[in-house]
Write a protein that holds these residues in place. Sequence first.
Motif, PDB file in Angstrom:
ATOM      1  N   GLY A 124       0.836  -1.187   0.000  1.00 38.66           N
ATOM      2  CA  GLY A 124       0.000   0.000   0.000  1.00 38.66           C
ATOM      3  C   GLY A 124       0.875   1.243   0.000  1.00 38.66           C
ATOM      4  N   MET A 125       0.558   2.203  -0.846  1.00 44.40           N
ATOM      5  CA  MET A 125       1.355   3.420  -0.929  1.00 44.40           C
ATOM      6  C   MET A 125       0.451   4.639  -0.842  1.00 44.40           C
ATOM      7  SD  MET A 125       4.101   2.413  -3.880  1.00 44.40           S
ATOM      8  CE  MET A 125       5.188   3.773  -3.525  1.00 44.40           C
ATOM      9  N   VAL A 126       0.886   5.591  -0.003  1.00 48.28           N
ATOM     10  CA  VAL A 126       0.198   6.868   0.141  1.00 48.28           C
ATOM     11  C   VAL A 126       1.255   7.949  -0.027  1.00 48.28           C
ATOM     12  CG1 VAL A 126      -1.123   8.355   1.688  1.00 48.28           C
ATOM     13  CG2 VAL A 126      -1.482   5.871   1.739  1.00 48.28           C
ATOM     14  N   MET A 127       0.988   8.907  -0.927  1.00 50.30           N
ATOM     15  CA  MET A 127       1.925  10.016  -1.129  1.00 50.30           C
ATOM     16  C   MET A 127       1.257  11.288  -0.614  1.00 50.30           C
ATOM     17  SD  MET A 127       3.496  11.624  -4.632  1.00 50.30           S
ATOM     18  CE  MET A 127       4.324  10.124  -5.090  1.00 50.30           C
ATOM     19  N   ARG A 133      -1.095  16.510   3.263  1.00 47.20           N
ATOM     20  CA  ARG A 133      -2.308  16.271   2.477  1.00 47.20           C
ATOM     21  C   ARG A 133      -2.044  15.122   1.514  1.00 47.20           C
ATOM     22  NH1 ARG A 133      -6.129  18.665   5.030  1.00 47.20           N
ATOM     23  NH2 ARG A 133      -7.459  19.076   3.265  1.00 47.20           N
ATOM     24  N   ILE A 134      -2.983  14.211   1.411  1.00 49.31           N
ATOM     25  CA  ILE A 134      -2.827  13.041   0.540  1.00 49.31           C
ATOM     26  C   ILE A 134      -2.981  13.457  -0.923  1.00 49.31           C
ATOM     27  CG2 ILE A 134      -3.763  10.782  -0.071  1.00 49.31           C
ATOM     28  CD1 ILE A 134      -4.628  10.528   2.898  1.00 49.31           C
ATOM     29  N   GLU A 151     -12.445   9.412  -0.755  1.00 46.61           N
ATOM     30  CA  GLU A 151     -12.542   9.762   0.663  1.00 46.61           C
ATOM     31  C   GLU A 151     -11.216  10.273   1.225  1.00 46.61           C
ATOM     32  OE1 GLU A 151     -15.509   6.835   2.888  1.00 46.61           O
ATOM     33  OE2 GLU A 151     -14.146   5.733   1.537  1.00 46.61           O
ATOM     34  N   LEU A 152     -10.108   9.967   0.537  1.00 49.13           N
ATOM     35  CA  LEU A 152      -8.793  10.297   1.087  1.00 49.13           C
ATOM     36  C   LEU A 152      -8.040  11.401   0.358  1.00 49.13           C
ATOM     37  CD1 LEU A 152      -7.551   6.696   1.877  1.00 49.13           C
ATOM     38  CD2 LEU A 152      -8.402   8.407   3.487  1.00 49.13           C
ATOM     39  N   LEU A 160      -5.814   8.766   8.434  1.00 45.68           N
ATOM     40  CA  LEU A 160      -5.492   7.333   8.389  1.00 45.68           C
ATOM     41  C   LEU A 160      -4.918   6.857   9.718  1.00 45.68           C
ATOM     42  CD1 LEU A 160      -3.778   7.111   4.891  1.00 45.68           C
ATOM     43  CD2 LEU A 160      -6.108   6.435   5.503  1.00 45.68           C
ATOM     44  N   VAL A 161      -4.037   7.658  10.282  1.00 43.69           N
ATOM     45  CA  VAL A 161      -3.371   7.285  11.541  1.00 43.69           C
ATOM     46  C   VAL A 161      -4.365   7.300  12.689  1.00 43.69           C
ATOM     47  CG1 VAL A 161      -1.538   7.891  13.154  1.00 43.69           C
ATOM     48  CG2 VAL A 161      -1.167   8.133  10.709  1.00 43.69           C
ATOM     49  N   LEU A 162      -5.156   8.358  12.798  1.00 42.49           N
ATOM     50  CA  LEU A 162      -6.103   8.496  13.890  1.00 42.49           C
ATOM     51  C   LEU A 162      -7.212   7.452  13.826  1.00 42.49           C
ATOM     52  CD1 LEU A 162      -6.417  12.384  14.008  1.00 42.49           C
ATOM     53  CD2 LEU A 162      -5.121  10.914  15.556  1.00 42.49           C
TER      54      LEU A 162
END
Length: 166
Positions: A124-127, A133-134, A151-152, A160-162
């Motif tokens: 999984g990758m999130v930049m 900000r995603i 949604e993201l 995501l963390v919270l």
Amino acid sequence: MCDAVGKCLHLNQMLRRFWAVDEVDIGSFDWRTSMHPEDVERVMGTMGEALQRQERVTVTGRYRNSVGEYRTLETLAHPRFAADGAFLGLTGVNTDITEREQAEKALRDSEERFRLVVEAAPSGMVMTDGGGRILMINALAEKLFGYSRGELLDRSAARLVLCRAR
């Protein structure tokens, strides 16, 4: 510079060199014959409309130069009027944007390759940007976090963390 129907009246030295037109031959020169066949209808339609409406125009087209290669010119032209208000034609500036277009295409191609690599990644990758900000998320990250991209994207990565910390 062209007259009210689009016939050349003046070409500066750079354009004369581009098309290999002697100053004495400007009156018989037809710039339309150097256009790429795929651009003729669009460019002629845009220029014709500007001449008919007597208004400013910006148009981009490919033109064959004196050595036979097509170069992309961006034309920005403004209407000229006589003191009595009669329309005289257009005065324009042509800028060769070939290299800029090639660089923009290379950048788009590179971004697309990067997007495909991220999407195919085995994790999984999130930049995010510098503010958290995603900007991008791949399909596997959607699945892992249980959120859709809609949604993201453009939301804080803290979401995501919270949400997962509970």
